[in-house]
Design a protein around this motif. Structure first.
Motif, PDB file in Angstrom:
ATOM      1  N   ASN A 112      61.024  65.906  70.679  1.00  0.00           N
ATOM      2  CA  ASN A 112      61.042  66.467  69.322  1.00  0.00           C
ATOM      3  C   ASN A 112      62.208  67.441  69.148  1.00  0.00           C
ATOM      4  OD1 ASN A 112      59.914  68.813  67.287  1.00  0.00           O
ATOM      5  ND2 ASN A 112      59.416  66.740  66.611  1.00  0.00           N
ATOM      6  N   HIS A 113      62.414  68.299  70.134  1.00  0.00           N
ATOM      7  CA  HIS A 113      63.531  69.246  70.077  1.00  0.00           C
ATOM      8  C   HIS A 113      64.879  68.508  69.993  1.00  0.00           C
ATOM      9  CE1 HIS A 113      66.302  72.397  71.172  1.00  0.00           C
ATOM     10  NE2 HIS A 113      66.669  71.718  72.240  1.00  0.00           N
ATOM     11  N   CYS A 114      65.030  67.478  70.799  1.00  0.00           N
ATOM     12  CA  CYS A 114      66.299  66.731  70.808  1.00  0.00           C
ATOM     13  C   CYS A 114      66.489  65.943  69.513  1.00  0.00           C
ATOM     14  CB  CYS A 114      66.365  65.818  72.031  1.00  0.00           C
ATOM     15  SG  CYS A 114      66.564  66.753  73.568  1.00  0.00           S
ATOM     16  N   LEU A 136      70.568  63.547  73.361  1.00  0.00           N
ATOM     17  CA  LEU A 136      70.298  63.446  74.800  1.00  0.00           C
ATOM     18  C   LEU A 136      70.320  64.791  75.522  1.00  0.00           C
ATOM     19  CD1 LEU A 136      72.642  60.376  75.565  1.00  0.00           C
ATOM     20  CD2 LEU A 136      70.228  60.314  74.867  1.00  0.00           C
ATOM     21  N   HIS A 137      70.782  65.854  74.863  1.00  0.00           N
ATOM     22  CA  HIS A 137      71.239  67.051  75.573  1.00  0.00           C
ATOM     23  C   HIS A 137      70.222  67.713  76.506  1.00  0.00           C
ATOM     24  CE1 HIS A 137      69.327  69.438  72.366  1.00  0.00           C
ATOM     25  NE2 HIS A 137      69.516  70.497  73.108  1.00  0.00           N
ATOM     26  N   ASP A 138      68.934  67.696  76.183  1.00  0.00           N
ATOM     27  CA  ASP A 138      67.942  68.382  77.029  1.00  0.00           C
ATOM     28  C   ASP A 138      66.939  67.427  77.685  1.00  0.00           C
ATOM     29  OD1 ASP A 138      68.843  70.988  76.700  1.00  0.00           O
ATOM     30  OD2 ASP A 138      67.513  71.426  75.024  1.00  0.00           O
ATOM     31  N   THR A 139      67.133  66.119  77.505  1.00  0.00           N
ATOM     32  CA  THR A 139      66.095  65.184  77.967  1.00  0.00           C
ATOM     33  C   THR A 139      65.905  65.209  79.486  1.00  0.00           C
ATOM     34  OG1 THR A 139      67.738  63.418  77.889  1.00  0.00           O
ATOM     35  CG2 THR A 139      66.256  63.589  76.004  1.00  0.00           C
ATOM     36  N   ASN A 226      74.027  72.880  66.892  1.00  0.00           N
ATOM     37  CA  ASN A 226      72.945  72.070  66.321  1.00  0.00           C
ATOM     38  C   ASN A 226      71.657  72.120  67.147  1.00  0.00           C
ATOM     39  OD1 ASN A 226      74.158  70.615  63.879  1.00  0.00           O
ATOM     40  ND2 ASN A 226      75.713  70.355  65.452  1.00  0.00           N
ATOM     41  N   ASP A 227      71.704  72.867  68.233  1.00  0.00           N
ATOM     42  CA  ASP A 227      70.511  73.051  69.060  1.00  0.00           C
ATOM     43  C   ASP A 227      69.534  73.888  68.232  1.00  0.00           C
ATOM     44  OD1 ASP A 227      69.019  72.945  71.352  1.00  0.00           O
ATOM     45  OD2 ASP A 227      70.588  73.785  72.628  1.00  0.00           O
ATOM     46  N   LEU A 228      68.286  73.639  68.424  1.00  0.00           N
ATOM     47  CA  LEU A 228      67.292  74.395  67.657  1.00  0.00           C
ATOM     48  C   LEU A 228      66.405  75.159  68.611  1.00  0.00           C
ATOM     49  CD1 LEU A 228      66.213  71.748  65.044  1.00  0.00           C
ATOM     50  CD2 LEU A 228      67.520  73.818  64.626  1.00  0.00           C
TER      51      LEU A 228
HETATM   52 FE   LIG Z   1      68.347  72.388  73.430  1.00  0.00          FE
END
Ligand SMILES: [Fe+2]
Ligand SMILES: [Fe+2]
Length: 278
Positions: A112-114, A136-139, A226-228
């Motif tokens: 959800n975050h990604c 893909l950044h935090d998966t 764009n990270d939340l």
């Molecule tokens: Fe993140």
């Protein structure tokens, strides 16, 4: 740690708002709530944190002192411990699993975050490569959290462009350094997670300096922009929004992720079968 259910529900906007959330969004919200609570009673109050009152954040020494209060280490991946109670049995993946299979069946606590980050990048008119990097950044945090920028870049290296892996690798270091020109401010979440007086290690500072001089700095910086860091309970973008972007920019191996004999295939298998004891 004991969960204050009433306080948790209230922070998410009440029982009806919680009921409307997906299971994954609820698990994420719970994880952040517990993280804030672990950082101290003052830090758990979203209001005081939002106000930026430095006194409400723990110090790096206080964070460090918590290490021996837990049965697991903070750098371990989501799949290897439950946010509440026991871990659940995982559905087996198809014989030739795709990125979508991993997203739907294994990336349950990061998806959800990604998706929200990728959705924001899309709304901001970013390039397909930046949107994919956000997606893909935090998966990889399902497998391991410590140094997740480097682990994540490595896990995706055979399947995406070097620009995308650069953006994923360096977002980890860039998030510690403000860049107001590009709209990035140091997030309060890190004051809570790392301590208000935390100073990144020299290798992080070095990576940040390297990235600032690189031709793909913008791509990596945009992952952080764009990270939340907040929960938006009513925003649930779907993977289908990004089907075309994945199709254009992700080389899905015909044997399936984990079975294509790349140097990172074991990382995918570990995500697929985290219950194997060896
Ligand atoms: Fe993140
Ligand atoms: Fe990250």
């Amino acid at each position: 740690m004991k969960l204050d259910r009433r306080d948790f529900f209230a922070k998410l906007g009440g029982a009806a708002a919680v009921a409307a959330m997906t299971h994954e969004a609820r698990a994420d919200a719970l994880e952040h709530y517990m993280m804030a609570a672990a950082a101290g009673p003052a830090a758990a109050g979203a209001g005081s944190a939002a106000a930026g009152d430095a006194k409400s954040f723990p110090t790096a020494a206080q964070i460090d002192a918590q290490i021996e209060t837990r049965p697991t280490r903070k750098g371990g991946g989501n799949l290897f411990s439950a946010s509440e109670g026991n871990v659940k049995r995982l559905p087996p993946l198809p014989a030739k699993p795709t990125l979508a299979d991993y997203f739907n069946q294994r990336f349950t606590r990061t998806s959800n975050h990604c998706l929200q980050s990728a959705n924001r990048a899309m709304k901001n008119g970013m390039s397909e490569e930046i949107i994919l990097a956000c997606l893909l950044h935090d998966t990889v945090q399902e497998l391991i959290k410590v140094d997740h920028g480097w682990w994540g870049a490595q896990m995706y290296e055979p399947y995406v462009s070097p620009k995308v892996t650069f953006a994923i690798r360096y977002h980890q270091a860039l998030r510690f350094y403000e860049d107001k020109e590009h709209g990035y401010e140091y997030p309060d979440l890190y004051r809570r997670m790392f301590g208000v007086d935390y100073k990144p290690e020299p290798y992080i500072e070095q990576a940040w300096k390297t990235a600032t001089k690189h031709k793909w700095y913008f791509e990596s910086r945009m992952v952080t922009v764009n990270d939340l860091y907040a929960f938006e309970p009513n925003v649930n973008p779907t993977l289908e929004q990004f089907t075309d972007i994945i199709g254009h920019n992700f080389k899905q191996p015909k044997e399936g992720l984990g079975y294509d004999n790349t140097p990172v295939a074991h990382m995918w298998r570990s995500i697929s079968m985290p219950d194997h004891p060896l």
